[in-house]
Motif scaffolding. Structure first.
Motif, PDB file in Angstrom:
ATOM      1  N   THR A  28       1.270   4.668  25.805  1.00 35.87           N
ATOM      2  CA  THR A  28       2.292   3.665  25.523  1.00 35.87           C
ATOM      3  C   THR A  28       2.244   3.208  24.082  1.00 35.87           C
ATOM      4  O   THR A  28       2.537   2.058  23.783  1.00 35.87           O
ATOM      5  N   PHE A  29       1.872   4.113  23.193  1.00 35.84           N
ATOM      6  CA  PHE A  29       1.734   3.753  21.774  1.00 35.84           C
ATOM      7  C   PHE A  29       3.006   3.128  21.239  1.00 35.84           C
ATOM      8  O   PHE A  29       2.955   2.209  20.418  1.00 35.84           O
ATOM      9  N   ASN A  30       4.156   3.601  21.691  1.00 38.93           N
ATOM     10  CA  ASN A  30       5.406   3.078  21.138  1.00 38.93           C
ATOM     11  C   ASN A  30       5.757   1.696  21.676  1.00 38.93           C
ATOM     12  O   ASN A  30       6.820   1.156  21.358  1.00 38.93           O
ATOM     13  N   ASN A  31       4.885   1.099  22.475  1.00 34.34           N
ATOM     14  CA  ASN A  31       5.039  -0.293  22.879  1.00 34.34           C
ATOM     15  C   ASN A  31       4.271  -1.259  21.973  1.00 34.34           C
ATOM     16  O   ASN A  31       4.320  -2.469  22.180  1.00 34.34           O
ATOM     17  N   TYR A  32       3.573  -0.696  20.980  1.00 35.26           N
ATOM     18  CA  TYR A  32       2.703  -1.509  20.141  1.00 35.26           C
ATOM     19  C   TYR A  32       3.220  -1.594  18.710  1.00 35.26           C
ATOM     20  O   TYR A  32       3.556  -0.575  18.096  1.00 35.26           O
ATOM     21  N   PHE A  47      -4.456  -9.125   5.332  1.00 37.81           N
ATOM     22  CA  PHE A  47      -3.325  -8.308   5.750  1.00 37.81           C
ATOM     23  C   PHE A  47      -2.882  -7.378   4.626  1.00 37.81           C
ATOM     24  O   PHE A  47      -2.841  -7.779   3.449  1.00 37.81           O
ATOM     25  N   VAL A  48      -2.510  -6.148   4.993  1.00 36.25           N
ATOM     26  CA  VAL A  48      -1.994  -5.178   4.034  1.00 36.25           C
ATOM     27  C   VAL A  48      -0.544  -4.806   4.361  1.00 36.25           C
ATOM     28  O   VAL A  48       0.333  -4.916   3.520  1.00 36.25           O
ATOM     29  N   ALA A  49      -0.324  -4.350   5.600  1.00 33.71           N
ATOM     30  CA  ALA A  49       1.009  -3.868   5.965  1.00 33.71           C
ATOM     31  C   ALA A  49       1.168  -3.892   7.480  1.00 33.71           C
ATOM     32  O   ALA A  49       0.182  -3.816   8.213  1.00 33.71           O
ATOM     33  N   ALA A  50       2.419  -3.976   7.926  1.00 32.43           N
ATOM     34  CA  ALA A  50       2.725  -3.976   9.352  1.00 32.43           C
ATOM     35  C   ALA A  50       3.978  -3.159   9.601  1.00 32.43           C
ATOM     36  O   ALA A  50       4.838  -3.022   8.725  1.00 32.43           O
ATOM     37  N   ILE A  51       4.069  -2.639  10.826  1.00 34.54           N
ATOM     38  CA  ILE A  51       5.213  -1.818  11.199  1.00 34.54           C
ATOM     39  C   ILE A  51       5.578  -2.104  12.645  1.00 34.54           C
ATOM     40  O   ILE A  51       4.714  -2.338  13.492  1.00 34.54           O
ATOM     41  N   SER A  52       6.875  -2.105  12.930  1.00 32.30           N
ATOM     42  CA  SER A  52       7.351  -2.398  14.275  1.00 32.30           C
ATOM     43  C   SER A  52       7.162  -1.192  15.197  1.00 32.30           C
ATOM     44  O   SER A  52       6.765  -0.114  14.758  1.00 32.30           O
ATOM     45  N   ARG A  53       7.491  -1.373  16.458  1.00 37.68           N
ATOM     46  CA  ARG A  53       7.248  -0.336  17.468  1.00 37.68           C
ATOM     47  C   ARG A  53       7.910   0.992  17.123  1.00 37.68           C
ATOM     48  O   ARG A  53       7.318   2.058  17.280  1.00 37.68           O
ATOM     49  N   SER A  54       9.140   0.917  16.680  1.00 40.45           N
ATOM     50  CA  SER A  54       9.875   2.149  16.382  1.00 40.45           C
ATOM     51  C   SER A  54       9.619   2.647  14.970  1.00 40.45           C
ATOM     52  O   SER A  54       9.949   3.791  14.646  1.00 40.45           O
TER      53      SER A  54
END
Length: 127
Positions: A28-32, A47-54
């Motif tokens: 379920t990686f694409n739920n994270y 914090f460095v960087a963040a990315i949404s589920r998609s």
């Protein structure tokens, strides 16, 4: 929760590039939503960087904006951190983190928002 394993760290000269990878277990990686943090000796983890589920939304710390790119490949259960024009002050242990997100609108930039962490990979930039 997911299990996370970082790789790709190493020693590089200032101005060089590295690409870090973070492989996640589970189906379920694409739920994270995913994030990268770093911790230099004697300093707090930041914090460095963040990315949404998609992968459609990203966010960066001001200190790395324009030099670092976060991306993900959900088919490979992997998130990446491409780091260019590295500086000695980028030297740190880099950690990958995950948090379940119930919408693709979510990005997380605070440590306490993440509940799964990798063991970290060392990045050393020489001057």
């Amino acid at each position: 929760q997911v299990q996370l394993l970082e790789s790709g760290g190493g020693l590089v000269q200032a101005g060089g590039s590295l690409r870090l990878s973070c492989a996640a277990t589970g189906r379920t990686f694409n739920n994270y939503a995913m994030g990268w943090f770093r911790q230099a000796p004697g300093k707090e983890r930041e914090f460095v960087a963040a990315i949404s589920r998609s992968g459609g939304s990203t966010f960066y710390a001001d200190s790395v904006k324009g030099r670092i790119n976060i991306s993900r490949d959900n088919a490979k259960n992997t998130v990446y951190l491409q780091m260019n024009n590295l500086r000695p002050e980028d030297t740190a242990v880099y950690y990958c983190a995950a948090n379940r997100a119930y919408s693709d609108s979510y990005l997380f930039i605070r440590r306490v928002q993440y509940d799964s962490w990798g063991q970290g990979t060392q990045v050393t930039v020489s001057s």
